[in-house]
Design a protein around this motif. Sequence first.
Motif, short mmCIF file in Angstrom:
data_model
loop_
_atom_site.label_atom_id
_atom_site.label_comp_id
_atom_site.label_asym_id
_atom_site.label_seq_id
_atom_site.Cartn_x
_atom_site.Cartn_y
_atom_site.Cartn_z
N GLY A 150 0.76 -1.34 0.16
CA GLY A 150 -0.06 -0.02 -0.11
C GLY A 150 0.82 1.25 -0.03
N LEU A 151 1.83 1.14 0.93
CA LEU A 151 3.01 2.57 0.89
C LEU A 151 3.36 2.58 -0.51
N ILE A 152 4.10 1.64 -1.17
CA ILE A 152 4.44 1.95 -2.46
C ILE A 152 4.01 1.79 -3.72
N HIS A 153 2.92 1.30 -3.76
CA HIS A 153 2.13 0.97 -4.84
C HIS A 153 2.10 2.12 -5.99
N ASP A 154 2.29 3.41 -5.60
CA ASP A 154 2.06 4.42 -6.40
C ASP A 154 3.52 5.34 -6.44
N LEU A 155 4.59 4.67 -5.94
CA LEU A 155 5.87 4.99 -5.78
C LEU A 155 6.67 5.44 -7.13
N GLY A 156 6.10 4.72 -8.18
CA GLY A 156 6.66 4.91 -9.48
C GLY A 156 6.28 6.20 -10.22
N LYS A 157 5.45 7.07 -9.61
CA LYS A 157 5.06 8.36 -9.93
C LYS A 157 6.25 9.39 -9.83
N VAL A 158 7.36 8.85 -8.98
CA VAL A 158 8.70 9.86 -9.29
C VAL A 158 9.19 9.83 -10.34
N LEU A 159 8.64 9.06 -11.52
CA LEU A 159 8.88 9.63 -12.89
C LEU A 159 8.73 10.81 -13.39
N LEU A 160 7.68 11.37 -12.66
CA LEU A 160 7.49 13.03 -12.80
C LEU A 160 8.56 13.94 -12.66
#
Length: 317
Positions: A150-160
């Motif tokens: 749950g904590l890391i599921h959207d962490l790939g948004k660092v691509l922004l």
Amino acid sequence: MTILIEQPEFGSQVEEKKVSFNANELILDGGFMVPKTLSSQDEIFEVPDINAFGQSFRDYNAESERQKSVEEFYRIQHINQTYDYVKKMREEYGKLNKIEMRIWDCCELLNDVVDDSDPDLDEPQIEHLLQTAEAIRKDYPNEDWLHLTGLIHDLGKVLLHPSFGGLPQWAVVGDTFPLGCAFDESIVHHKYFKGNPDINNNIYNTKNGVYEEGCGLDKVVMSWGHDDYMYLVSKENETTLPSAALFVIRYHSFYALHRSGAYTHLMNEEDKENMKWLNIFNKYDLYSKSKVRIDVEKVKPYYLSLIEKYFPTKLRW
């Protein structure tokens, strides 16, 4: 699996109920696939009626302050996400040669990120990560791998972020979908695929496209974004998270599959087994998008301990 019967305070004793199920024992309940042995009233997490803007969740036609910008986002995304583009991006970002950084430091980078595709939330992304993780933690206290997911599921948004390439929003966020086969009509704002170059490829416009029925979703080229990127980062950094966690990370934005049942003909048996966890996860991912604030410093030590348990100290991104 353990389901809590009543709302606990952290550290208190609670009554527990043991249930087991497999991927063939799921029923539709409140818009989500859940085990036959579990109904929505058995769960602690209560689904709110409205999102942060006072609208129904995922209502892309609601007249809200975000509706027009969200639709424009999907118009651009649907035109630019092509089979060849995704192949190129997976090859480039699969090298993981952008930066080395700790997971929590990446979480903090999301403080200034707002997802242009999200009609339900305009809070910084780190708020959403912790809301999702904490909601799961209360209902599934023994599944610590799911808390961390749950904590890391959207962490790939660092691509922004410039350090990770500074990609445009359409290449990072939004619902995901397969390339190399027909675009299912259940995909949000489907009409804009008419501007996608792949629409002119006869092979790509068949049900199976370049794939074989039952090939497994790992063989399917998905639209490029934060889901696939975080999956690559986790896998290549040799996380010890279970396969179900990687499945959730990779396909949590694949709404055409887990809300509409599209593309199930491409799934294999492992996918079907992992779907039960994705369906559980998605209720927390979607409906935790509220104005409830999380005390970051209070929960930070717990999540740092999970990161240490399942990941190396620094990750290659």
